[in-house]
Design a protein around this motif. Structure first.
Motif, PDB file in Angstrom:
ATOM      1  N   ALA A  30       1.024  -1.088  -0.059  1.00 32.86           N
ATOM      2  CA  ALA A  30      -0.097  -0.039   0.126  1.00 32.86           C
ATOM      3  C   ALA A  30       1.094   1.192   0.127  1.00 32.86           C
ATOM      4  CB  ALA A  30      -0.935  -0.049   1.273  1.00 32.86           C
ATOM      5  N   ALA A  31       1.982   1.331   0.940  1.00 35.98           N
ATOM      6  CA  ALA A  31       2.788   2.380   0.958  1.00 35.98           C
ATOM      7  C   ALA A  31       3.485   2.619  -0.727  1.00 35.98           C
ATOM      8  CB  ALA A  31       3.775   2.186   2.042  1.00 35.98           C
ATOM      9  N   GLU A  32       3.990   1.519  -0.943  1.00 37.07           N
ATOM     10  CA  GLU A  32       4.720   1.803  -2.331  1.00 37.07           C
ATOM     11  C   GLU A  32       3.823   2.130  -3.447  1.00 37.07           C
ATOM     12  OE1 GLU A  32       8.236  -0.296  -4.655  1.00 37.07           O
ATOM     13  OE2 GLU A  32       7.035  -1.663  -3.480  1.00 37.07           O
ATOM     14  N   ALA A  33       2.464   1.678  -3.415  1.00 33.86           N
ATOM     15  CA  ALA A  33       1.605   2.037  -4.405  1.00 33.86           C
ATOM     16  C   ALA A  33       1.345   3.539  -4.264  1.00 33.86           C
ATOM     17  CB  ALA A  33       0.349   1.543  -4.229  1.00 33.86           C
ATOM     18  N   CYS A  34       1.297   4.144  -3.055  1.00 30.56           N
ATOM     19  CA  CYS A  34       0.980   5.483  -2.829  1.00 30.56           C
ATOM     20  C   CYS A  34       2.342   6.217  -3.134  1.00 30.56           C
ATOM     21  CB  CYS A  34       0.833   5.864  -1.333  1.00 30.56           C
ATOM     22  SG  CYS A  34      -0.808   5.277  -0.879  1.00 30.56           S
ATOM     23  N   LEU A  35       3.515   5.918  -3.005  1.00 32.28           N
ATOM     24  CA  LEU A  35       4.676   6.684  -3.252  1.00 32.28           C
ATOM     25  C   LEU A  35       4.717   6.711  -5.010  1.00 32.28           C
ATOM     26  CD1 LEU A  35       7.177   5.020  -0.929  1.00 32.28           C
ATOM     27  CD2 LEU A  35       6.281   7.460  -0.841  1.00 32.28           C
ATOM     28  N   GLN A  36       4.519   5.652  -5.678  1.00 32.70           N
ATOM     29  CA  GLN A  36       4.480   5.577  -6.919  1.00 32.70           C
ATOM     30  C   GLN A  36       3.448   6.432  -7.803  1.00 32.70           C
ATOM     31  OE1 GLN A  36       3.474   1.367  -7.732  1.00 32.70           O
ATOM     32  NE2 GLN A  36       5.898   0.785  -7.643  1.00 32.70           N
ATOM     33  N   HIS A  59       9.587  -1.220  10.723  1.00 35.83           N
ATOM     34  CA  HIS A  59      10.932  -1.693  10.138  1.00 35.83           C
ATOM     35  C   HIS A  59      10.824  -1.963   8.605  1.00 35.83           C
ATOM     36  CE1 HIS A  59      13.506  -1.413  13.856  1.00 35.83           C
ATOM     37  NE2 HIS A  59      12.221  -1.863  14.323  1.00 35.83           N
ATOM     38  N   ASP A  60       9.984  -2.615   8.111  1.00 30.50           N
ATOM     39  CA  ASP A  60       9.591  -3.047   6.861  1.00 30.50           C
ATOM     40  C   ASP A  60       9.449  -1.722   6.075  1.00 30.50           C
ATOM     41  OD1 ASP A  60       9.835  -5.702   7.351  1.00 30.50           O
ATOM     42  OD2 ASP A  60       7.444  -6.018   7.394  1.00 30.50           O
ATOM     43  N   LEU A  61       8.544  -0.723   6.515  1.00 31.91           N
ATOM     44  CA  LEU A  61       8.423   0.224   6.005  1.00 31.91           C
ATOM     45  C   LEU A  61       9.775   1.380   5.682  1.00 31.91           C
ATOM     46  CD1 LEU A  61       5.039   1.211   7.374  1.00 31.91           C
ATOM     47  CD2 LEU A  61       5.249   0.796   4.958  1.00 31.91           C
ATOM     48  N   ALA A  62      10.730   1.276   6.746  1.00 30.01           N
ATOM     49  CA  ALA A  62      11.927   1.611   6.870  1.00 30.01           C
ATOM     50  C   ALA A  62      12.700   1.236   5.681  1.00 30.01           C
ATOM     51  CB  ALA A  62      12.631   1.815   8.106  1.00 30.01           C
ATOM     52  N   MET A  65      11.542   2.805   2.368  1.00 31.84           N
ATOM     53  CA  MET A  65      11.476   4.284   2.325  1.00 31.84           C
ATOM     54  C   MET A  65      13.251   4.392   1.816  1.00 31.84           C
ATOM     55  SD  MET A  65       8.709   5.612   2.728  1.00 31.84           S
ATOM     56  CE  MET A  65       9.141   7.168   2.391  1.00 31.84           C
ATOM     57  N   ARG A  66      13.803   3.527   2.107  1.00 33.07           N
ATOM     58  CA  ARG A  66      15.526   3.667   1.725  1.00 33.07           C
ATOM     59  C   ARG A  66      15.598   3.539   0.379  1.00 33.07           C
ATOM     60  NH1 ARG A  66      16.478   1.243   7.064  1.00 33.07           N
ATOM     61  NH2 ARG A  66      16.436  -0.832   6.045  1.00 33.07           N
ATOM     62  N   ARG A  67      14.498   2.911  -0.415  1.00 30.02           N
ATOM     63  CA  ARG A  67      14.609   2.654  -1.786  1.00 30.02           C
ATOM     64  C   ARG A  67      13.935   3.959  -2.577  1.00 30.02           C
ATOM     65  NH1 ARG A  67      12.510  -2.383  -0.524  1.00 30.02           N
ATOM     66  NH2 ARG A  67      10.628  -2.144  -1.347  1.00 30.02           N
ATOM     67  N   GLY A  70      14.575  11.202  -1.324  1.00 31.82           N
ATOM     68  CA  GLY A  70      13.640  12.225  -1.312  1.00 31.82           C
ATOM     69  C   GLY A  70      12.160  11.937  -0.792  1.00 31.82           C
ATOM     70  N   ARG A  71      11.818  10.921  -0.527  1.00 32.50           N
ATOM     71  CA  ARG A  71      10.617  10.821  -0.014  1.00 32.50           C
ATOM     72  C   ARG A  71      10.683  10.642   1.676  1.00 32.50           C
ATOM     73  NH1 ARG A  71       6.949   9.360  -4.194  1.00 32.50           N
ATOM     74  NH2 ARG A  71       8.266   9.741  -5.987  1.00 32.50           N
ATOM     75  N   GLU A  72       9.604  11.011   2.232  1.00 33.16           N
ATOM     76  CA  GLU A  72      10.044  11.154   3.804  1.00 33.16           C
ATOM     77  C   GLU A  72       9.231  10.159   4.618  1.00 33.16           C
ATOM     78  OE1 GLU A  72      11.774  15.681   4.319  1.00 33.16           O
ATOM     79  OE2 GLU A  72       9.682  15.239   5.351  1.00 33.16           O
ATOM     80  N   TYR A  73       9.874   9.724   5.614  1.00 28.60           N
ATOM     81  CA  TYR A  73       9.144   8.800   6.793  1.00 28.60           C
ATOM     82  C   TYR A  73       8.993   9.413   7.759  1.00 28.60           C
ATOM     83  CZ  TYR A  73       8.376   4.042   8.683  1.00 28.60           C
ATOM     84  OH  TYR A  73       8.070   2.884   9.296  1.00 28.60           O
ATOM     85  N   ASN A  74       7.504   9.572   8.386  1.00 26.70           N
ATOM     86  CA  ASN A  74       7.227  10.180   9.421  1.00 26.70           C
ATOM     87  C   ASN A  74       6.685   9.028  10.440  1.00 26.70           C
ATOM     88  OD1 ASN A  74       6.330  12.182  11.320  1.00 26.70           O
ATOM     89  ND2 ASN A  74       4.309  12.021  10.431  1.00 26.70           N
ATOM     90  N   ILE A  75       7.257   8.946  11.545  1.00 26.16           N
ATOM     91  CA  ILE A  75       6.631   8.095  12.560  1.00 26.16           C
ATOM     92  C   ILE A  75       6.179   9.104  13.725  1.00 26.16           C
ATOM     93  CG2 ILE A  75       7.052   6.283  14.219  1.00 26.16           C
ATOM     94  CD1 ILE A  75       9.382   5.560  12.591  1.00 26.16           C
ATOM     95  N   GLU A  76       4.946   8.664  14.160  1.00 24.75           N
ATOM     96  CA  GLU A  76       4.425   9.715  15.091  1.00 24.75           C
ATOM     97  C   GLU A  76       3.799   8.910  16.403  1.00 24.75           C
ATOM     98  OE1 GLU A  76       1.167  11.449  13.006  1.00 24.75           O
ATOM     99  OE2 GLU A  76      -0.370   9.810  13.390  1.00 24.75           O
TER     100      GLU A  76
END
Length: 252
Positions: A30-36, A59-62, A65-67, A70-76
């Protein structure tokens, strides 16, 4: 003026997945589809009860995001609960400190920095994040007088809690709320803070909010966006939210 960035909160994808033991829907996919589709970042709120994203998801999302440089990872989350362990391990671009109780249904208020002991608890945690190279945003109500205190603690940004705006949208209170948020944003920027915003923003109320509130750097949107994606798919949904943002900055 540069358009506002869109960060997609994928907590609700995890909520659906957690109702079964099949691993679907995939939070990472889901996250990758949103980034794409053009999202500028991904947000997660790993609550202590793990009813949404779980530690492995963080950790999987981290790794994902390394791939996507320029896109940002926000943990709240609440830094006095489980948030800081994730920040130390993952070192996201941004940590958003939220004053939620462990059993809280959803975020419903910002930090009261004048409350006894709050500033003293937050200051060393903000300092630690900044030493790790992590930008710190404090989840705040739209109260102009509180913005200088947030900056004095060392925060880089504030995230304005926008549920009061969403609740007022389409009612006689709409203009008053928009003025209130605009004043808070101006106060934050005057204190040297960047401004984020989030909670109950959607395709109806996002454009007028960004037109009326100056200089919003980022909006974090989860529930409404994921609900829209059930009907429209991730690609079309993210692109439509980006359209809403672009329309706010369209001077034609």
């Amino acid at each position: 003026m540069n358009p506002t960035h869109l960060s997609v909160n994928v907590n609700k994808v995890a909520l659906v997945r957690n109702t079964r033991h099949l691993g679907i829907p995939s939070v990472v996919r889901a996250a990758e589809a949103c980034l794409q589709a053009g999202a500028h970042g991904i947000t997660v709120h790993p609550r202590p009860d793990q009813r949404h994203v779980r530690p492995q998801d963080v950790h999987d999302l981290a790794a994902l995001m390394r791939r996507w440089p320029g896109r940002e990872y926000n943990i709240e989350g609440n830094p006095t609960q489980n948030l800081m362990a994730f920040i130390r391990d993952v070192r996201p671009a941004q940590a958003t400190f939220v004053p939620d109780a462990e059993d809280q249904f959803t975020s419903d208020h910002g930090w009261d920095l004048a409350s006894p002991g709050v500033a003293e608890r937050l200051r060393p945690l903000i300092d630690e994040c900044r030493q790790l190279g992590v930008r710190v945003s404090l989840f705040m109500d739209a109260e102009p007088h509180a913005m200088a205190a947030a900056r004095a603690l060392g925060a880089d940004r504030v995230e304005l809690y926008t549920e009061p705006w969403a609740a007022a949208w389409g009612t006689p209170d709409e203009a008053v709320q928009l003025q209130r948020f605009a004043a808070a944003a101006r106060a934050a920027q005057g204190a040297g803070l960047g401004v984020n915003a989030g909670h109950d923003l959607n395709r109806d109320n996002l454009t007028p909010f960004l037109r009326g509130v100056p200089g919003v750097a980022e909006v974090s949107i989860g529930h409404a966006l994921i609900a829209d994606a059930l009907d429209m798919g991730y690609d079309a949904t993210v692109r439509d939210y980006l359209r809403c943002i672009d329309e706010a900055f369209d001077c034609s």
